[in-house]
Scaffold this motif. Structure first.
Motif, PDB file in Angstrom:
ATOM      1  N   TYR A  49     -18.593   6.815 -16.741  1.00 65.61           N
ATOM      2  CA  TYR A  49     -17.089   6.783 -16.448  1.00 65.61           C
ATOM      3  C   TYR A  49     -16.402   6.035 -15.392  1.00 65.61           C
ATOM      4  CZ  TYR A  49     -17.300  11.028 -19.692  1.00 65.61           C
ATOM      5  OH  TYR A  49     -17.553  11.824 -20.682  1.00 65.61           O
ATOM      6  N   ASN A  50     -15.484   5.403 -15.695  1.00 67.76           N
ATOM      7  CA  ASN A  50     -14.865   4.242 -14.901  1.00 67.76           C
ATOM      8  C   ASN A  50     -13.714   5.054 -14.086  1.00 67.76           C
ATOM      9  OD1 ASN A  50     -16.057   1.660 -14.948  1.00 67.76           O
ATOM     10  ND2 ASN A  50     -15.043   1.665 -16.855  1.00 67.76           N
ATOM     11  N   GLN A  51     -13.625   5.008 -12.731  1.00 70.57           N
ATOM     12  CA  GLN A  51     -12.548   4.959 -11.930  1.00 70.57           C
ATOM     13  C   GLN A  51     -12.357   3.792 -10.818  1.00 70.57           C
ATOM     14  OE1 GLN A  51     -12.777   9.351 -10.424  1.00 70.57           O
ATOM     15  NE2 GLN A  51     -14.895   8.651 -10.272  1.00 70.57           N
ATOM     16  N   GLY A  52     -11.129   3.461 -10.819  1.00 72.09           N
ATOM     17  CA  GLY A  52     -10.598   2.146 -10.096  1.00 72.09           C
ATOM     18  C   GLY A  52      -9.360   1.817 -10.127  1.00 72.09           C
ATOM     19  N   TRP A  53      -8.905   0.752  -9.480  1.00 77.03           N
ATOM     20  CA  TRP A  53      -7.654   0.490  -9.221  1.00 77.03           C
ATOM     21  C   TRP A  53      -7.496  -1.202  -9.049  1.00 77.03           C
ATOM     22  CZ3 TRP A  53      -3.534   0.989  -4.882  1.00 77.03           C
ATOM     23  CH2 TRP A  53      -2.337   0.914  -5.353  1.00 77.03           C
ATOM     24  N   TYR A  54      -6.682  -1.820  -9.781  1.00 77.78           N
ATOM     25  CA  TYR A  54      -6.324  -3.423  -9.518  1.00 77.78           C
ATOM     26  C   TYR A  54      -5.005  -3.420  -9.114  1.00 77.78           C
ATOM     27  CZ  TYR A  54      -6.123  -8.364 -10.468  1.00 77.78           C
ATOM     28  OH  TYR A  54      -5.819  -9.782 -10.240  1.00 77.78           O
ATOM     29  N   TYR A  55      -4.526  -3.925  -7.712  1.00 76.33           N
ATOM     30  CA  TYR A  55      -3.289  -3.632  -7.352  1.00 76.33           C
ATOM     31  C   TYR A  55      -2.980  -4.932  -6.780  1.00 76.33           C
ATOM     32  CZ  TYR A  55      -6.063  -3.027  -3.011  1.00 76.33           C
ATOM     33  OH  TYR A  55      -6.741  -3.347  -1.873  1.00 76.33           O
ATOM     34  N   GLU A  56      -1.783  -5.069  -6.348  1.00 77.22           N
ATOM     35  CA  GLU A  56      -1.102  -6.311  -5.397  1.00 77.22           C
ATOM     36  C   GLU A  56      -0.410  -5.598  -4.308  1.00 77.22           C
ATOM     37  OE1 GLU A  56       1.161 -10.203  -6.323  1.00 77.22           O
ATOM     38  OE2 GLU A  56       1.779  -8.492  -7.570  1.00 77.22           O
ATOM     39  N   GLU A  57      -0.719  -5.917  -3.116  1.00 80.49           N
ATOM     40  CA  GLU A  57       0.097  -5.400  -1.935  1.00 80.49           C
ATOM     41  C   GLU A  57       1.505  -5.714  -1.876  1.00 80.49           C
ATOM     42  OE1 GLU A  57      -2.381  -6.174   1.617  1.00 80.49           O
ATOM     43  OE2 GLU A  57      -4.158  -5.455   0.598  1.00 80.49           O
ATOM     44  N   ASN A  58       2.227  -5.043  -1.260  1.00 75.87           N
ATOM     45  CA  ASN A  58       3.517  -5.372  -0.714  1.00 75.87           C
ATOM     46  C   ASN A  58       4.005  -5.097   0.668  1.00 75.87           C
ATOM     47  OD1 ASN A  58       6.438  -5.227  -0.496  1.00 75.87           O
ATOM     48  ND2 ASN A  58       6.876  -4.981  -2.643  1.00 75.87           N
ATOM     49  N   PRO A  59       3.706  -6.295   1.458  1.00 76.90           N
ATOM     50  CA  PRO A  59       3.885  -5.927   2.946  1.00 76.90           C
ATOM     51  C   PRO A  59       5.191  -5.437   3.244  1.00 76.90           C
ATOM     52  CG  PRO A  59       3.837  -8.355   2.243  1.00 76.90           C
ATOM     53  CD  PRO A  59       3.390  -7.500   1.002  1.00 76.90           C
ATOM     54  N   LYS A  75       4.497   9.615  15.507  1.00 78.16           N
ATOM     55  CA  LYS A  75       3.300   9.398  15.713  1.00 78.16           C
ATOM     56  C   LYS A  75       3.069   7.955  15.006  1.00 78.16           C
ATOM     57  CE  LYS A  75      -1.448  10.855  15.806  1.00 78.16           C
ATOM     58  NZ  LYS A  75      -1.680  11.044  17.308  1.00 78.16           N
ATOM     59  N   ASP A  76       2.252   7.126  15.849  1.00 77.07           N
ATOM     60  CA  ASP A  76       1.888   5.618  15.276  1.00 77.07           C
ATOM     61  C   ASP A  76       1.241   6.111  14.086  1.00 77.07           C
ATOM     62  OD1 ASP A  76       3.426   4.382  17.003  1.00 77.07           O
ATOM     63  OD2 ASP A  76       1.727   3.972  18.313  1.00 77.07           O
ATOM     64  N   LEU A  77       0.981   5.403  12.697  1.00 76.83           N
ATOM     65  CA  LEU A  77       0.379   5.325  11.679  1.00 76.83           C
ATOM     66  C   LEU A  77      -0.388   4.063  11.447  1.00 76.83           C
ATOM     67  CD1 LEU A  77       2.932   7.330   9.522  1.00 76.83           C
ATOM     68  CD2 LEU A  77       1.325   8.207  10.996  1.00 76.83           C
ATOM     69  N   ASP A  78      -1.456   4.280  10.573  1.00 83.03           N
ATOM     70  CA  ASP A  78      -2.264   3.006  10.126  1.00 83.03           C
ATOM     71  C   ASP A  78      -1.781   2.487   9.054  1.00 83.03           C
ATOM     72  OD1 ASP A  78      -4.338   1.481   9.248  1.00 83.03           O
ATOM     73  OD2 ASP A  78      -5.848   3.153   9.648  1.00 83.03           O
ATOM     74  N   ARG A  79      -1.206   0.921   9.338  1.00 83.85           N
ATOM     75  CA  ARG A  79      -0.563   0.267   8.167  1.00 83.85           C
ATOM     76  C   ARG A  79      -1.671   0.080   7.031  1.00 83.85           C
ATOM     77  NH1 ARG A  79       2.629  -4.577  10.176  1.00 83.85           N
ATOM     78  NH2 ARG A  79       3.668  -2.993  11.413  1.00 83.85           N
ATOM     79  N   ASN A  80      -2.966  -0.161   7.240  1.00 85.55           N
ATOM     80  CA  ASN A  80      -3.998  -0.243   6.362  1.00 85.55           C
ATOM     81  C   ASN A  80      -3.799   0.955   5.168  1.00 85.55           C
ATOM     82  OD1 ASN A  80      -4.831  -2.885   7.268  1.00 85.55           O
ATOM     83  ND2 ASN A  80      -6.035  -1.890   8.412  1.00 85.55           N
ATOM     84  N   ARG A  81      -3.780   2.174   5.853  1.00 88.38           N
ATOM     85  CA  ARG A  81      -3.578   3.040   4.887  1.00 88.38           C
ATOM     86  C   ARG A  81      -2.294   3.261   4.090  1.00 88.38           C
ATOM     87  NH1 ARG A  81      -6.206   8.044   8.482  1.00 88.38           N
ATOM     88  NH2 ARG A  81      -7.929   6.885   9.238  1.00 88.38           N
ATOM     89  N   VAL A  82      -1.285   2.979   4.898  1.00 91.41           N
ATOM     90  CA  VAL A  82       0.165   3.140   4.380  1.00 91.41           C
ATOM     91  C   VAL A  82       0.326   2.063   3.129  1.00 91.41           C
ATOM     92  CG1 VAL A  82       2.418   2.895   4.503  1.00 91.41           C
ATOM     93  CG2 VAL A  82       1.081   3.822   6.452  1.00 91.41           C
ATOM     94  N   LYS A  83      -0.287   0.675   3.306  1.00 93.05           N
ATOM     95  CA  LYS A  83      -0.158  -0.290   2.428  1.00 93.05           C
ATOM     96  C   LYS A  83      -0.574   0.016   1.151  1.00 93.05           C
ATOM     97  CE  LYS A  83      -3.932  -3.225   3.555  1.00 93.05           C
ATOM     98  NZ  LYS A  83      -4.172  -4.567   4.195  1.00 93.05           N
ATOM     99  N   MET A  84      -1.547   0.872   1.050  1.00 93.22           N
ATOM    100  CA  MET A  84      -2.253   1.273  -0.248  1.00 93.22           C
ATOM    101  C   MET A  84      -1.063   2.073  -0.945  1.00 93.22           C
ATOM    102  SD  MET A  84      -5.070  -0.413  -0.354  1.00 93.22           S
ATOM    103  CE  MET A  84      -5.820   0.199  -1.854  1.00 93.22           C
ATOM    104  N   PHE A  85      -0.053   2.915  -0.374  1.00 91.83           N
ATOM    105  CA  PHE A  85       0.714   3.564  -1.117  1.00 91.83           C
ATOM    106  C   PHE A  85       1.965   2.873  -1.541  1.00 91.83           C
ATOM    107  CE2 PHE A  85      -2.073   6.556   0.742  1.00 91.83           C
ATOM    108  CZ  PHE A  85      -2.376   7.497  -0.229  1.00 91.83           C
ATOM    109  N   THR A  86       2.154   1.800  -1.089  1.00 87.81           N
ATOM    110  CA  THR A  86       3.271   0.413  -1.214  1.00 87.81           C
ATOM    111  C   THR A  86       2.807  -0.374  -2.387  1.00 87.81           C
ATOM    112  OG1 THR A  86       2.913  -0.509   0.583  1.00 87.81           O
ATOM    113  CG2 THR A  86       4.532   1.085   0.680  1.00 87.81           C
ATOM    114  N   ALA A  87       1.290  -0.540  -2.490  1.00 88.39           N
ATOM    115  CA  ALA A  87       0.983  -1.652  -3.450  1.00 88.39           C
ATOM    116  C   ALA A  87       1.186  -1.328  -4.940  1.00 88.39           C
ATOM    117  CB  ALA A  87      -0.531  -1.427  -3.333  1.00 88.39           C
ATOM    118  N   GLU A  88       1.306  -2.194  -5.861  1.00 90.65           N
ATOM    119  CA  GLU A  88       1.799  -1.951  -7.425  1.00 90.65           C
ATOM    120  C   GLU A  88       0.780  -2.287  -8.025  1.00 90.65           C
ATOM    121  OE1 GLU A  88       5.495  -4.289  -7.949  1.00 90.65           O
ATOM    122  OE2 GLU A  88       6.575  -3.109  -6.353  1.00 90.65           O
TER     123      GLU A  88
END
Length: 352
Positions: A49-59, A75-88
């Motif tokens: 079984y496969n699970q994964g994601w191919y994405y493009e970041e949106n800075p 509170k200050d947040l971690d942009r590296n985590r945030v950017k995974m939720f704005t990627a397409e």
């Protein structure tokens, strides 16, 4: 809070659409460790079984979302985590396994996700097999053709015999506090993930004592997997497959994503997958009272009472209402088949 979050994010996604056109976006690929079972139609191959994601970041979206969320949680947040939720996600692209004597590729779906099962012969399995759990695991490199984008994949082999521990993650082994919207955001997007005390040690003990495999089920979105992997490695949890959903902004909001009925459906389907694809393997289920794990596990036990060796549910020791709720949910399960815990020290060293 949910309405405020949606309003802020609508501004983020609208205002970034123009400026982002002038920026170079980084593409990325990751695979979530998955599982393989013997193929019932052929004794000479496995279904992986496969699970994964191919994405493009949106800075631009990442920056705006980060600042919007920081206004909410203060509170200050971690942009590296945030950017995974704005990627397409990048749709309809080939992702191929390297190093085989034949071509083995799959296409991403319209969200950029990789989720099609595929088959390997016993010979191919042996070529890629590595130690890990009682069945071992297959490791491989996957890549995007004609692009310098590669990642490593892991698939854990789960045959008919043995023991598998299937564990929730949020508030079972990792402190998330899903009952608080603000704390969920803080614990997801800032600082190091924090382990429930003693859980990594007892899991390692069980892994050695029973030569067991582990599978991790979670309401967390797969965009968090790279950071969950850092947490697993740092805390030294036994390695295993991870079964996650994918978050998009078409979901109601980030908080309800953790508690949605879709989460219950997905978790039940994953448990059914393990049970239906194995014959004599026994399972130990671990979850928490803060979501719907007890309801899911009670339903699974009703259908597979001889296959479920034990159920452990995390709750606070002084939670009397929670204990009464569990007594009701588990009324048809023998009392010796389930127990509660607050930390790893409360769990038994021996189960069988």
């Amino acid at each position: 809070m949910g309405r405020v979050l949606l309003l802020l994010l609508s501004v983020v996604f609208t205002s970034s659409s123009i400026t982002n056109a002038f920026l170079f976006d980084k593409k990325g690929l990751f695979l979530v460790p998955s599982v393989a079972f013997p193929d019932r139609s052929s004794a000479s191959q496995w279904t992986l079984y496969n699970q994964g994601w191919y994405y493009e970041e949106n800075p631009v979206k990442a920056l705006l979302m980060e600042k919007s969320l920081e206004l909410i949680v203060q509170k200050d947040l971690d942009r590296n985590r945030v950017k995974m939720f704005t990627a397409e996600g990048i749709e309809k692209k080939d992702v191929c396994i390297d190093g085989l004597t034949r071509s083995m590729c799959t296409k991403t779906d319209n969200e950029g996700r990789i989720k099609n099962p595929f088959t390997m012969t016993n010979e191919e399995i042996e070529l890629l097999r590595q130690p890990g759990g009682n069945g071992g695991k297959v490791t491989f490199q996957a890549s995007i053709p004609k692009k310098n984008i590669k990642t490593q994949g892991e698939v854990y082999l789960c045959d008919d015999e043995g023991v598998t521990f299937i564990s929730d993650i949020d508030d079972t082994i990792k402190i998330t506090e899903v009952t608080s919207s603000t704390q969920t955001l803080i614990n997801t997007f800032s600082g190091d993930f924090k382990a429930v005390p003693g859980m990594a040690e007892i899991y390692r003990h069980w892994a050695g004592q029973y030569n067991a495999t582990f599978a991790y089920l979670t309401a967390s979105p797969d965009q968090l997997y790279p950071f969950l992997r850092e947490f697993f490695d740092r805390e030294q949890f036994p390695s295993g497959s991870a079964h996650m959903r994918h978050f998009t902004w078409f979901d109601v909001n980030f908080i309800s994503f953790f508690m949605s009925s879709n989460y219950m459906k997905k978790k039940t389907e994953t448990l059914e997958m393990f049970l239906q694809n194995t014959r004599n393997r026994r399972f130990v289920l671990l979850g928490d009272i803060f979501q719907k794990d007890s309801d899911i596990y009670a339903s699974i036990y009703a259908n597979y009472p001889d296959r479920i060796a034990k159920i452990f549910i995390r709750k606070y020791a002084n939670d009397v209402d929670g204990q009464q709720r569990l007594e009701t949910v588990f009324k048809d399960i023998p009392r010796e088949k389930w127990a509660t815990f607050e930390s790893g020290a409360d769990l038994p060293r021996s189960i069988f």
